[in-house]
Motif scaffolding. Structure first.
Motif, mmCIF file in Angstrom:
data_model
loop_
_atom_site.group_PDB
_atom_site.id
_atom_site.type_symbol
_atom_site.label_atom_id
_atom_site.label_comp_id
_atom_site.label_asym_id
_atom_site.label_seq_id
_atom_site.Cartn_x
_atom_site.Cartn_y
_atom_site.Cartn_z
ATOM 1 N N THR A 27 0.843 -1.195 0.000
ATOM 2 C CA THR A 27 0.000 0.000 0.000
ATOM 3 C C THR A 27 0.878 1.245 0.000
ATOM 4 N N ASN A 28 0.348 2.331 -0.556
ATOM 5 C CA ASN A 28 1.052 3.606 -0.485
ATOM 6 C C ASN A 28 0.657 4.330 0.801
ATOM 7 N N ASP A 29 1.093 5.563 0.962
ATOM 8 C CA ASP A 29 0.803 6.318 2.188
ATOM 9 C C ASP A 29 -0.684 6.615 2.369
ATOM 10 N N ASP A 30 -1.479 6.520 1.291
ATOM 11 C CA ASP A 30 -2.926 6.726 1.367
ATOM 12 C C ASP A 30 -3.685 5.419 1.545
ATOM 13 N N ALA A 31 -2.961 4.313 1.825
ATOM 14 C CA ALA A 31 -3.517 2.973 2.033
ATOM 15 C C ALA A 31 -4.121 2.384 0.765
ATOM 16 N N GLU A 32 -3.744 2.906 -0.423
ATOM 17 C CA GLU A 32 -4.213 2.349 -1.688
ATOM 18 C C GLU A 32 -3.318 1.172 -2.069
ATOM 19 N N LEU A 33 -3.928 0.081 -2.510
ATOM 20 C CA LEU A 33 -3.155 -1.088 -2.928
ATOM 21 C C LEU A 33 -2.443 -0.827 -4.247
ATOM 22 N N LEU A 34 -1.199 -1.326 -4.329
ATOM 23 C CA LEU A 34 -0.382 -1.151 -5.526
ATOM 24 C C LEU A 34 -0.067 -2.503 -6.142
ATOM 25 N N PHE A 35 -0.009 -2.549 -7.464
ATOM 26 C CA PHE A 35 0.466 -3.720 -8.194
ATOM 27 C C PHE A 35 1.575 -3.236 -9.110
ATOM 28 N N GLN A 36 2.748 -3.814 -8.969
ATOM 29 C CA GLN A 36 3.927 -3.398 -9.725
ATOM 30 C C GLN A 36 4.147 -1.889 -9.614
ATOM 31 N N GLY A 37 3.926 -1.354 -8.401
ATOM 32 C CA GLY A 37 4.183 0.047 -8.115
ATOM 33 C C GLY A 37 3.095 1.018 -8.531
ATOM 34 N N LYS A 38 1.990 0.527 -9.127
ATOM 35 C CA LYS A 38 0.924 1.410 -9.580
ATOM 36 C C LYS A 38 -0.362 1.118 -8.813
ATOM 37 N N VAL A 39 -1.147 2.175 -8.542
ATOM 38 C CA VAL A 39 -2.426 2.026 -7.851
ATOM 39 C C VAL A 39 -3.349 1.158 -8.701
ATOM 40 N N ILE A 40 -4.003 0.195 -8.053
ATOM 41 C CA ILE A 40 -4.944 -0.679 -8.743
ATOM 42 C C ILE A 40 -6.264 0.069 -8.879
ATOM 43 N N PRO A 41 -6.706 0.336 -10.125
ATOM 44 C CA PRO A 41 -7.992 1.014 -10.288
ATOM 45 C C PRO A 41 -9.120 0.158 -9.725
ATOM 46 N N PRO A 42 -10.109 0.702 -9.097
ATOM 47 C CA PRO A 42 -10.441 2.120 -8.971
ATOM 48 C C PRO A 42 -9.830 2.799 -7.753
ATOM 49 N N GLY A 43 -8.741 2.296 -7.212
ATOM 50 C CA GLY A 43 -8.125 2.853 -6.007
ATOM 51 C C GLY A 43 -8.613 2.125 -4.772
ATOM 52 N N ILE A 44 -8.237 0.855 -4.647
ATOM 53 C CA ILE A 44 -8.691 0.025 -3.525
ATOM 54 C C ILE A 44 -7.977 0.474 -2.253
ATOM 55 N N ILE A 45 -8.751 0.762 -1.225
ATOM 56 C CA ILE A 45 -8.207 1.196 0.050
ATOM 57 C C ILE A 45 -8.100 -0.015 0.975
ATOM 58 N N LEU A 46 -6.925 -0.210 1.554
ATOM 59 C CA LEU A 46 -6.694 -1.309 2.492
ATOM 60 C C LEU A 46 -6.051 -0.737 3.745
ATOM 61 N N PRO A 47 -6.876 -0.204 4.673
ATOM 62 C CA PRO A 47 -6.313 0.423 5.867
ATOM 63 C C PRO A 47 -5.661 -0.571 6.815
ATOM 64 N N ASP A 48 -6.161 -1.805 6.865
ATOM 65 C CA ASP A 48 -5.584 -2.813 7.755
ATOM 66 C C ASP A 48 -6.104 -4.188 7.349
ATOM 67 N N ALA A 49 -5.562 -5.224 7.986
ATOM 68 C CA ALA A 49 -5.906 -6.603 7.633
ATOM 69 C C ALA A 49 -7.378 -6.923 7.852
ATOM 70 N N SER A 50 -8.034 -6.234 8.768
ATOM 71 C CA SER A 50 -9.443 -6.536 9.032
ATOM 72 C C SER A 50 -10.343 -6.165 7.854
ATOM 73 N N SER A 51 -9.845 -5.389 6.905
ATOM 74 C CA SER A 51 -10.630 -5.033 5.726
ATOM 75 C C SER A 51 -10.713 -6.174 4.719
ATOM 76 N N VAL A 52 -9.829 -7.156 4.837
ATOM 77 C CA VAL A 52 -9.872 -8.315 3.949
ATOM 78 C C VAL A 52 -10.847 -9.317 4.552
ATOM 79 N N ILE A 53 -11.982 -9.497 3.882
ATOM 80 C CA ILE A 53 -13.032 -10.379 4.377
ATOM 81 C C ILE A 53 -12.692 -11.833 4.074
ATOM 82 N N GLY A 54 -12.057 -12.083 2.945
ATOM 83 C CA GLY A 54 -11.677 -13.449 2.592
ATOM 84 C C GLY A 54 -10.766 -13.473 1.395
ATOM 85 N N THR A 55 -10.031 -14.566 1.246
ATOM 86 C CA THR A 55 -9.208 -14.791 0.062
ATOM 87 C C THR A 55 -9.496 -16.194 -0.455
#
Length: 142
Positions: A27-55
């Protein structure tokens, strides 16, 4: 099969990785997830692990259901599905009814689904992620 958050999956804001079979997403400083250094559209926010409901593992990809914080307190029930492959990371548009209850997704084969309370419809809305397509009550999500 959904993996729990302990051990197999960890993520935190400001650069801590979200582990996939294909490497780590940071994640960058705004908690946006990055793939190969670029923000994944539409700008997924991942503030902490509790935001991941499942994989989930689907057709050679890792698929994550991630709760978004973009709706704030007025709309806590927004989600995205993120599909990660060796060469790409693709997210759905945000979806949800804004209802803040916990959701319990289930996986059957290549399909992930769950229902949410929908106060506007006075009932439930069913979301299904099927082979990369997001459906809302059986119809393609807008």
């Amino acid at each position: 099969m959904a993996l729990g958050l302990s051990g197999a999956l960890t993520a935190h804001a400001a650069g801590t990785p979200l582990k996939t079979r294909f490497g780590e997403l940071k994640t960058n400083d705004d908690a946006e997830l990055l793939f190969q250094g670029k923000v994944i559209p539409p700008g997924i926010i991942l503030p902490d692990a509790s935001s991941v409901i499942g994989t989930y593992k689907i057709e050679g990809a890792d698929v994550f259901l991630i709760r978004q914080v973009t709706g704030g307190d007025s709309c806590p029930g927004l989600y995205v599905f993120l599909t990660v492959k060796a060469d790409s990371a693709i997210a759905t548009a945000e979806f949800g009814t804004c209802h803040g209850e916990a959701v319990t997704p289930t996986q059957e084969g290549q399909t992930i689904s769950f229902s949410m309370t929908n106060l506007e419809k006075h009932g439930q809305t069913r979301y299904t992620y099927d082979h990369g397509i997001l459906l809302e009550d059986g119809k393609p999500h807008r």
